[in-house]
Motif scaffolding. Sequence first.
Motif, short mmCIF file in Angstrom:
data_model
loop_
_atom_site.label_atom_id
_atom_site.label_comp_id
_atom_site.label_asym_id
_atom_site.label_seq_id
_atom_site.Cartn_x
_atom_site.Cartn_y
_atom_site.Cartn_z
N VAL A 39 0.83 -1.20 0.00
CA VAL A 39 0.00 0.00 0.00
C VAL A 39 0.87 1.25 0.00
O VAL A 39 0.59 2.21 -0.73
N GLN A 40 1.93 1.25 0.79
CA GLN A 40 2.81 2.41 0.81
C GLN A 40 3.45 2.63 -0.56
O GLN A 40 3.63 3.77 -1.00
N GLU A 41 3.78 1.56 -1.26
CA GLU A 41 4.35 1.67 -2.60
C GLU A 41 3.34 2.19 -3.61
O GLU A 41 3.70 2.76 -4.63
N ALA A 42 2.06 1.98 -3.34
CA ALA A 42 1.01 2.52 -4.22
C ALA A 42 0.74 3.99 -3.90
O ALA A 42 0.45 4.79 -4.80
N VAL A 43 0.84 4.35 -2.62
CA VAL A 43 0.56 5.73 -2.21
C VAL A 43 1.61 6.69 -2.75
O VAL A 43 1.30 7.82 -3.15
N LEU A 44 2.86 6.26 -2.80
CA LEU A 44 3.94 7.14 -3.25
C LEU A 44 3.72 7.67 -4.67
O LEU A 44 3.78 8.89 -4.89
N PRO A 45 3.48 6.81 -5.67
CA PRO A 45 3.23 7.36 -7.01
C PRO A 45 1.96 8.18 -7.09
O PRO A 45 1.88 9.15 -7.85
N ALA A 46 0.94 7.82 -6.28
CA ALA A 46 -0.29 8.61 -6.27
C ALA A 46 -0.02 10.03 -5.76
O ALA A 46 -0.55 11.01 -6.30
N ALA A 47 0.82 10.14 -4.74
CA ALA A 47 1.15 11.46 -4.19
C ALA A 47 1.87 12.32 -5.20
O ALA A 47 1.79 13.56 -5.15
N VAL A 48 2.57 11.70 -6.13
CA VAL A 48 3.29 12.44 -7.17
C VAL A 48 2.41 12.72 -8.38
O VAL A 48 2.35 13.83 -8.90
N GLN A 49 1.67 11.69 -8.83
CA GLN A 49 0.91 11.79 -10.08
C GLN A 49 -0.39 12.57 -9.93
O GLN A 49 -0.73 13.38 -10.80
N TRP A 50 -1.12 12.36 -8.86
CA TRP A 50 -2.45 12.94 -8.76
C TRP A 50 -2.45 14.47 -8.73
O TRP A 50 -3.30 15.08 -9.39
N PRO A 51 -1.54 15.11 -8.00
CA PRO A 51 -1.55 16.58 -8.06
C PRO A 51 -1.25 17.12 -9.45
O PRO A 51 -1.76 18.18 -9.84
N ALA A 52 -0.45 16.39 -10.23
CA ALA A 52 -0.06 16.86 -11.56
C ALA A 52 -1.06 16.46 -12.64
O ALA A 52 -1.36 17.24 -13.55
#
Length: 410
Positions: A39-52
């Motif tokens: 889950v932590q590995e999924a949250v990391l790209p989401a934190a980068v991709q979703w704002p952009a």
Amino acid sequence: MTQPTVEDLLRDLTPQVLGTLVRRNGRFDGGFEGCEDAVQEAVLPAAVQWPAEGVPDNPRGWLVTVASRRFIDQVRSEHARREREAATAAELPPDGVPDSDDTLLLLFLCCHPTLTAASSTALTLRAVGGLTTAEIARAFLVPEATMAARISRAKQRIRAAGSTFGLPDGAEREERLRVVLHVLYLIFNEGYSASSGSELYRADLAREAIRLVRAVHAQLPQDGEVSGLLALMLLTHSRREARTTADGDLVPLDEQDRTAWDRAMIDEGLELAKASLARQTLGPYALQAAIAATHAAADAAQETDWAQVHALYLILERIAPNPMVTLNRAVALTETEGPAAGLALLSTLDADDRMAGHHRLMSVRAHLLERAGDTAGAYEHYRLAAKSTASLAEQRYLESRARLVRPRTP
């Protein structure tokens, strides 16, 4: 209404996604720990991709899908066995992600009875709160490696205990809920009055504790102790802006600007406190919420109903004996019967090993001695209290009180 940020959304979704993965994959080797890492590995790209790139239409489904793939990759890497691959590779499409919120189940798992309070607190903040190990380590002023080891040991103990992902029954459920509430209470207290360091207040921990208790309350709205704990946190947190000066120095309750208290938070807290007191059985959090509500209801310190505060502490002392409760009752007793009565009650704590050398006992005694006119005694105890606390904000306050009452040499 203010739209939640991506960070807020991820923090809310993290325990839900983790619950889904544990429910589906917890029976495999590395279950809880592997799911949490995925889950932590999924949250990391989401934190980068979703704002952009924008938040996907089904953010929960997106996270479940990505985390499931990460978990599958872990299983393949660690075991390389086709039958286990096949068992874990079936992915639910985003539309098939269950709507259930497993936050409460995760809290029960993180607050397993085999864990210490410190381990449960760290694991709760990591797995349910979504804080990184580095953030938790900074909050508790320990090296990141120390906190990482603590969290790792907690996961291993849960695994060794053969814990299942589900709500226990009957008395065990009540006891586990009591542990969950205690852990969240500890998190809030550390955030609201940091036990060490230069800052009096750690907003991230206090807010996280409130968020997690709200999640529990959403699933157990009729539980008086859950309502009481949420009320207590809100009523206490409502004073945050008035608790310190612009320089970060502590302002005691009776000197705070009550117009700076958060009225909306107080109103919500009062309603919850009222609901918790209406339950058939009164618990310690409901009583503490009632005490906080009494303070919140007073427009000025001198208007506080101290007789009611003292009566509530008496009841609390009977159902949940604790030296800190007695300490606070001594303050209330001073307001109703004078400092001599408060000091007499305080003396009953001198033989309690739990209070030996505790700065709170010294500081309250100093305050009561000051009220009694014993400035020399107050000076000595303020100085002892200042030396005994690891909180720099409290230390500065106690030293300033000592300077005010310091006896003048002829």
